[in-house]
Design a protein around this motif. Structure first.
Motif, short mmCIF file in Angstrom:
data_model
loop_
_atom_site.label_atom_id
_atom_site.label_comp_id
_atom_site.label_asym_id
_atom_site.label_seq_id
_atom_site.Cartn_x
_atom_site.Cartn_y
_atom_site.Cartn_z
N ILE A 75 -6.40 -1.96 0.24
CA ILE A 75 -5.10 -1.92 -0.43
C ILE A 75 -5.11 -0.99 -1.66
N ALA A 76 -6.31 -0.48 -1.99
CA ALA A 76 -6.37 0.49 -3.10
C ALA A 76 -6.04 1.89 -2.58
N ASN A 77 -5.90 2.01 -1.27
CA ASN A 77 -5.60 3.30 -0.65
C ASN A 77 -4.20 3.78 -1.07
N PRO A 78 -4.03 5.09 -1.30
CA PRO A 78 -2.71 5.58 -1.75
C PRO A 78 -1.57 5.24 -0.80
N ASP A 79 -1.85 5.03 0.49
CA ASP A 79 -0.74 4.72 1.40
C ASP A 79 -0.12 3.35 1.11
N CYS A 80 -0.77 2.55 0.23
CA CYS A 80 -0.24 1.23 -0.10
C CYS A 80 0.61 1.25 -1.37
N ALA A 81 0.90 2.45 -1.88
CA ALA A 81 1.58 2.55 -3.17
C ALA A 81 2.95 1.86 -3.19
N LYS A 82 3.67 1.88 -2.06
CA LYS A 82 5.01 1.27 -2.05
C LYS A 82 4.98 -0.17 -1.58
N GLY A 83 3.83 -0.61 -1.12
CA GLY A 83 3.70 -1.98 -0.62
C GLY A 83 2.88 -1.99 0.64
N PHE A 84 2.65 -3.19 1.19
CA PHE A 84 1.87 -3.31 2.43
C PHE A 84 2.08 -4.68 3.03
N ILE A 85 1.71 -4.76 4.30
CA ILE A 85 1.88 -6.00 5.06
C ILE A 85 0.51 -6.50 5.47
N LEU A 86 0.17 -7.69 5.02
CA LEU A 86 -1.13 -8.28 5.37
C LEU A 86 -0.94 -9.23 6.54
#
Ligand code: AMP
Length: 220
Positions: A75-86
């Motif tokens: 989740i530290a990856n830049p693609d998670c900047a706007k949010g993410f789904i776990l």
């Protein structure tokens, strides 16, 4: 809009992965399935994959310390900047505590824990017919969502197979593990006003409409 962090919760085979994948595509957010991450490590025979293999094949949980680091890194990856789904994480209260600690250190928090449930009969029926693509991980179902050509993934043409842990004799163990170790997350999130329950007994589109409606409300 603040970062949208969603947790998908529910017993194995309830259909949360299908819903999570669809929502992630719709919202253009990364879909982070710890089961998929581990299967990828297993396929590549990485040290982590080899450590996780025995637990996974037996339908037991991989120890918290191995899972937590994997997710915190992801989740530290830049693609998670706007949010993410776990999806499939957290699976224990300890995992949630570790996640929330990492998030609060960055001024972030979970927007909602979306909880999917259905009868045990429905779950067993869904798991036993589930097939997974070896190449891309896409899921199908021999009865409810068959591939156009038997044994071949519609998305990429890869070979579909039944996961070792989806075999009937492993499912009872996985449901027991779920009840004992993951079930306590339901009151844990409810107490904090984060839990949203969905009846997962219906069809994929019907469930998705309810899910999407709820998430649109969160974003507003
Ligand atoms: P899934 O694809 O979510 O059903 O996960 C498959 C298997 O991966 C599980 O039965 C566990 O062995 C392992 N696994 C996935 N996510 C976690 C997690 N959050 N904690 C511990 N083990 C996990």
């Amino acid at each position: 809009m603040s970062k949208l962090i969603l947790v998908f919760l529910g017993p194995p085979g309830v259909g949360k992965g299908t819903q999570a994948a669809r929502l992630a595509k719709d919202l253009a957010l990364p879909h982070i399935s710890t089961g998929d991450l581990f299967r990828d490590h297993l396929k590549r025979e990485t040290p982590l994959g080899l450590k996780a293999k025995g637990y996974m094949n037996e339908g037991r949980l991989v120890p918290d310390e191995l899972v937590v680091d994997l997710v915190i890194d992801r989740i530290a990856n830049p693609d998670c900047a706007k949010g993410f789904i776990l999806d499939g994480f957290p699976r224990t209260v300890n995992q949630d505590v570790a996640l929330e600690k990492a998030l609060s250190g960055r001024g972030e928090k979970i927007a909602a824990a979306l909880y999917f449930d259905a009868s045990r009969e429905t779950i067993v029926e869904r798991i036993s017919g589930r097939r997974t693509c070896r190449a891309c991980g896409a899921m199908s179902h021999t009865r409810f969502a068959p591939t156009k050509v038997e044994g071949k993934c519609d998305a990429c043409g890869g070979e579909t197979y039944q996961r070792v842990d989806d075999a009937a004799e492993k499912v009872t163990e996985r449901l027991k593990v779920y009840d004992e170790q993951t079930g306590p997350l339901v009151p844990h999130y409810r107490k904090r006003g984060l839990l949203k329950e969905f009846d997962a007994a219906g069809g994929v589109d019907e469930i998705y409409a309810a899910l999407k409606g709820y998430v649109e409300g969160l974003k507003a």
